[in-house]
Enzyme design. Structure first.
Site, PDB file in Angstrom:
ATOM      1  N   GLU A  71       0.861  -1.197   0.000  1.00 62.72           N
ATOM      2  CA  GLU A  71       0.000   0.000   0.000  1.00 62.72           C
ATOM      3  C   GLU A  71       0.886   1.232   0.000  1.00 62.72           C
ATOM      4  OE1 GLU A  71      -1.935   3.359   2.301  1.00 62.72           O
ATOM      5  OE2 GLU A  71      -0.192   2.142   2.823  1.00 62.72           O
ATOM      6  N   ARG A 118      -9.941   9.559   0.667  1.00 66.39           N
ATOM      7  CA  ARG A 118      -8.593   9.023   0.858  1.00 66.39           C
ATOM      8  C   ARG A 118      -8.271   8.046  -0.267  1.00 66.39           C
ATOM      9  NH1 ARG A 118      -5.679   9.260   5.471  1.00 66.39           N
ATOM     10  NH2 ARG A 118      -3.794   7.988   5.614  1.00 66.39           N
TER      11      ARG A 118
END
Length: 328
Positions: A118, A162
């Site tokens: 990530e 986000r």
């Protein structure tokens, strides 16, 4: 089947939370001392320290590698030197001195079935695309994994805008699809606490400063300044700098100055469960949640990864690495 996984650049364990239903974490690593405190309080183990100082051979065998790693530029100086000496080099050499290199060397040594990485959305465009090209070359051409990537916005699951890039890899050429998130998620008001201490309300001095700062930049045509949140919608992105003044997400309060989110509200904004313990200072907590992942997003990715592994449907040829997320 239960899977053994490792948690690198673990932070406070957001990615780990998503994978715990599927197995056991056999190793974790995090360098920040305050994050390690929060991790230990919640998981009963203190992560190992700086991953750059840990030999890959010493890391336990595992099925899945998890890592939310920092984005760094890659230097080609080492490659040029090897060329001048007439030595062979691989893509992996281009990443030496960066934290991605440590992920790659562990994958090379341990050969996990799968991994999840990530990073910030801008990883794709970082250093004019060179950074991500090297990452893909290492994962696909040198380590021989089947790669999928997608930029996913968490706002369909939590009340926060986000966007993060997720990179999923499999040792076998397995079919995989990223989850498709709802376009509209919960409202910010749904995660707010009822009785908030007065200390979270901005002082007159800070509030006046933020308003003057925004007015000055607005006059220049810039968009800099505080963000007064719409409680019926989603917030801006929570960042590690939130502890400084809270300016990117301010909660309006009728008849008085706006306030910061509380640490518990930040935890909820990132989808952490209510049982998650917050025992560090507010400053440390803001940094930790600002640096963390949106847990519900990773939960859906984890579910799809496990299903892909267990169904084991293979491609005859490797698929296109890029998977575009389409919102409903």
């Amino acid at each position: 089947m239960l899977y053994r996984f490792i948690d690198l650049f673990a932070g406070i364990g957001g990615i780990r939370l998503a994978f715990e239903p599927y197995g056991q974490c056999v190793f974790s690593s995090e360098w920040d001392s305050k994050a390690k405190e929060t991790y230990e309080i919640n998981f009963g183990e203190k992560p190992h320290g700086d991953i750059t100082q840990i030999d890959a051979i010493e890391i336990p065998d595992h099925d899945i590698l998890l890592a939310g790693f920092p984005c760094q530029p890659f230097s080609l100086a080492g490659v040029s030197k090897k060329n001048s000496l007439g030595r062979q080099h691989g893509f992996l050499d281009e990443t030496q001195g960066t934290l991605f290199f440590d992920i790659a060397r562990i994958i090379k040594e341990k050969q996990p079935q799968a991994f999840l990485l990530e990073n910030v959305k801008n990883l794709r465009s970082h250093d004019k695309g060179k950074t991500y090209k090297v990452i893909k070359d290492v994962l696909e051409k040198e380590l021989n994994y089947t790669i999928y990537d997608s930029v996913i916005n968490a706002k369909g699951l939590v009340p926060q805008n986000r966007e993060r890039i997720y990179i999923v890899g499999f040792k076998k050429p397995i079919k995989f699809q990223f989850p498709v998130l709802p376009k509209d998620g919960p409202a910010l008001k749904d995660i707010l606490e009822e009785n908030v201490p007065e200390k979270y309300t901005l002082s007159d001095k800070l509030w006046n400063y933020l308003q003057a700062y925004k007015e000055k930049h607005s006059a220049k045509g810039n968009g800099f300044g505080f963000g007064l949140a719409d409680l019926n919608s989603y917030s801006r992105t929570l960042s590690a700098r939130y502890h400084k003044d809270g300016s990117e997400i301010l909660i309006p309060q009728g008849g008085k100055n706006p306030r910061r989110l509380t640490p518990r509200e930040c935890a909820r904004l990132q989808g952490f469960p209510e049982r998650f313990k917050i025992e560090v200072s507010d400053t440390a907590a803001y940094k930790q949640f600002g640096n963390s992942v949106s847990v519900p997003v990773v939960q859906l990715i984890a579910q799809n990864m496990i299903q892909a592994i267990e169904q084991g449907k293979l491609f005859e040829d490797k698929p296109d690495a890029s998977v575009v997320l389409v919102e409903k």
